[in-house]
Structures are given as structure tokens and as C-alpha cells.
Design a protein around this motif. Structure first.
Motif, PDB file in Angstrom:
ATOM      1  N   TYR A 167       0.843  -1.199   0.000  1.00 16.66           N
ATOM      2  CA  TYR A 167       0.000   0.000   0.000  1.00 16.66           C
ATOM      3  C   TYR A 167       0.876   1.245   0.000  1.00 16.66           C
ATOM      4  O   TYR A 167       1.861   1.328   0.725  1.00 16.66           O
ATOM      5  CB  TYR A 167      -0.901  -0.015   1.235  1.00 16.66           C
ATOM      6  N   GLY A 168       0.504   2.239  -0.806  1.00 14.94           N
ATOM      7  CA  GLY A 168       1.316   3.447  -0.921  1.00 14.94           C
ATOM      8  C   GLY A 168       0.613   4.732  -0.561  1.00 14.94           C
ATOM      9  O   GLY A 168       1.139   5.811  -0.814  1.00 14.94           O
ATOM     10  N   GLY A 169      -0.573   4.677   0.018  1.00 20.69           N
ATOM     11  CA  GLY A 169      -1.254   5.890   0.445  1.00 20.69           C
ATOM     12  C   GLY A 169      -2.208   6.445  -0.597  1.00 20.69           C
ATOM     13  O   GLY A 169      -2.539   5.803  -1.589  1.00 20.69           O
ATOM     14  N   GLN A 170      -2.625   7.679  -0.364  1.00 19.41           N
ATOM     15  CA  GLN A 170      -3.598   8.347  -1.231  1.00 19.41           C
ATOM     16  C   GLN A 170      -2.996   8.630  -2.601  1.00 19.41           C
ATOM     17  O   GLN A 170      -1.858   9.069  -2.721  1.00 19.41           O
ATOM     18  CB  GLN A 170      -4.044   9.658  -0.572  1.00 19.41           C
ATOM     19  N   ALA A 171      -3.775   8.378  -3.632  1.00 19.70           N
ATOM     20  CA  ALA A 171      -3.342   8.664  -5.010  1.00 19.70           C
ATOM     21  C   ALA A 171      -3.659  10.112  -5.368  1.00 19.70           C
ATOM     22  O   ALA A 171      -4.477  10.761  -4.713  1.00 19.70           O
ATOM     23  CB  ALA A 171      -4.051   7.725  -5.983  1.00 19.70           C
ATOM     24  N   HIS A 172      -3.032  10.588  -6.402  1.00 23.16           N
ATOM     25  CA  HIS A 172      -3.294  11.908  -6.983  1.00 23.16           C
ATOM     26  C   HIS A 172      -2.962  13.062  -6.037  1.00 23.16           C
ATOM     27  O   HIS A 172      -3.629  14.095  -6.059  1.00 23.16           O
ATOM     28  CB  HIS A 172      -4.737  12.020  -7.479  1.00 23.16           C
ATOM     29  N   VAL A 173      -1.935  12.901  -5.207  1.00 19.10           N
ATOM     30  CA  VAL A 173      -1.465  13.988  -4.345  1.00 19.10           C
ATOM     31  C   VAL A 173      -0.333  14.679  -5.101  1.00 19.10           C
ATOM     32  O   VAL A 173       0.733  14.098  -5.282  1.00 19.10           O
ATOM     33  CB  VAL A 173      -0.971  13.463  -2.978  1.00 19.10           C
ATOM     34  N   PRO A 174      -0.546  15.904  -5.564  1.00 17.44           N
ATOM     35  CA  PRO A 174       0.485  16.574  -6.355  1.00 17.44           C
ATOM     36  C   PRO A 174       1.682  16.987  -5.500  1.00 17.44           C
ATOM     37  O   PRO A 174       1.531  17.454  -4.367  1.00 17.44           O
ATOM     38  CB  PRO A 174      -0.232  17.802  -6.925  1.00 17.44           C
ATOM     39  N   HIS A 175       2.861  16.798  -6.057  1.00 17.65           N
ATOM     40  CA  HIS A 175       4.095  17.224  -5.383  1.00 17.65           C
ATOM     41  C   HIS A 175       4.181  18.744  -5.466  1.00 17.65           C
ATOM     42  O   HIS A 175       3.859  19.325  -6.506  1.00 17.65           O
ATOM     43  CB  HIS A 175       5.304  16.584  -6.075  1.00 17.65           C
ATOM     44  N   PRO A 176       4.617  19.398  -4.385  1.00 16.80           N
ATOM     45  CA  PRO A 176       4.723  20.858  -4.436  1.00 16.80           C
ATOM     46  C   PRO A 176       5.682  21.312  -5.543  1.00 16.80           C
ATOM     47  O   PRO A 176       6.723  20.695  -5.769  1.00 16.80           O
ATOM     48  CB  PRO A 176       5.297  21.226  -3.061  1.00 16.80           C
ATOM     49  N   ARG A 199      -2.785   4.416  -3.919  1.00 17.73           N
ATOM     50  CA  ARG A 199      -1.634   3.917  -4.680  1.00 17.73           C
ATOM     51  C   ARG A 199      -1.239   2.554  -4.132  1.00 17.73           C
ATOM     52  O   ARG A 199      -1.202   2.346  -2.927  1.00 17.73           O
ATOM     53  CB  ARG A 199      -0.453   4.876  -4.538  1.00 17.73           C
ATOM     54  N   TRP A 200      -0.952   1.629  -5.027  1.00 12.28           N
ATOM     55  CA  TRP A 200      -0.482   0.299  -4.640  1.00 12.28           C
ATOM     56  C   TRP A 200       0.684  -0.074  -5.552  1.00 12.28           C
ATOM     57  O   TRP A 200       0.761   0.360  -6.687  1.00 12.28           O
ATOM     58  CB  TRP A 200      -1.596  -0.740  -4.807  1.00 12.28           C
ATOM     59  N   MET A 201       1.591  -0.919  -5.024  1.00 13.99           N
ATOM     60  CA  MET A 201       2.713  -1.419  -5.825  1.00 13.99           C
ATOM     61  C   MET A 201       2.669  -2.941  -5.818  1.00 13.99           C
ATOM     62  O   MET A 201       2.480  -3.557  -4.772  1.00 13.99           O
ATOM     63  CB  MET A 201       4.047  -0.958  -5.250  1.00 13.99           C
ATOM     64  N   HIS A 202       2.815  -3.531  -6.989  1.00 16.24           N
ATOM     65  CA  HIS A 202       2.808  -4.993  -7.104  1.00 16.24           C
ATOM     66  C   HIS A 202       4.203  -5.499  -6.740  1.00 16.24           C
ATOM     67  O   HIS A 202       5.019  -5.818  -7.595  1.00 16.24           O
ATOM     68  CB  HIS A 202       2.401  -5.406  -8.519  1.00 16.24           C
ATOM     69  N   SER A 203       4.470  -5.593  -5.439  1.00  9.47           N
ATOM     70  CA  SER A 203       5.816  -5.879  -4.936  1.00  9.47           C
ATOM     71  C   SER A 203       6.301  -7.294  -5.227  1.00  9.47           C
ATOM     72  O   SER A 203       7.498  -7.522  -5.361  1.00  9.47           O
ATOM     73  CB  SER A 203       5.890  -5.601  -3.437  1.00  9.47           C
TER      74      SER A 203
END
Length: 93
Positions: free
Chosen positions: A19-28, A56-60
């Protein structure tokens, strides 16, 4: 157990993913110009809705690629998954 569909490898058990957290969070745009409070807000504060939420998810264990999952946080149902270069289905959040 969740069954999550990797856009490249197909459906797999949730144990293959990270699991990678919330998607679509723009980098400053200018991180060096942020105050400590603004930086903390970017790093630590995320939405916590009840209902559909883009994550966000990663297929580890598989292809090791990041992708997005639209999941209902109330029922844990995976509604859809999509590549990072694709728009979020059904709107923003």
C-alpha cells in the motif's frame, strides 16, 4: 482478503501488494519555498473519506510497478484499478 487487479499482471491476492497511500497527491512545485506547516501538511495530511477513495499500490511480488486502485473504504470493495498515467474513473479525490 482483497483481490486486486494489477493493470499489467491481472488479478492477484492482496499479499502480493504494498500500500502506498492516497493517489493523486500533487508534489509541491517549489518544496524549498514551503513553510514547515505547509510541508507537514503535504507529508502527513490526507483525505479519509467513507466511500470510494483513490489509493496507490505497488505490485511488490510481481512486476514491481505502481498503480492506482479505487476502493470503497466502508466495504473494502475494490471498484477498479488503473495505471498512474490514466485519470481517476468517476471524478476526483
Amino acid at each position: 482478503m482483497l483481490l486486486i487487479t494489477c493493470p499489467w499482471c491481472g488479478p492477484r491476492n492482496e499479499t502480493e501488494y504494498h500500500y502506498g497511500g492516497q493517489a493523486h497527491v500533487p508534489h509541491p512545485e517549489s518544496p524549498a519555498d514551503l513553510t514547515d506547516e505547509q510541508w507537514a501538511e503535504y507529508v502527513f495530511y490526507r483525505d479519509n473519506p467513507k466511500g470510494p477513495f483513490a489509493e496507490r499500490w505497488m505490485h511488490s511480488i510481481g512486476c514491481r510497478r505502481w498503480f492506482n486502485v479505487l476502493r470503497d473504504t466502508a466495504t473494502h470493495e475494490v471498484l477498479t484499478s488503473y495505471r498512474p498515467d490514466e485519470p481517476r474513473p468517476g471524478g476526483n479525490r
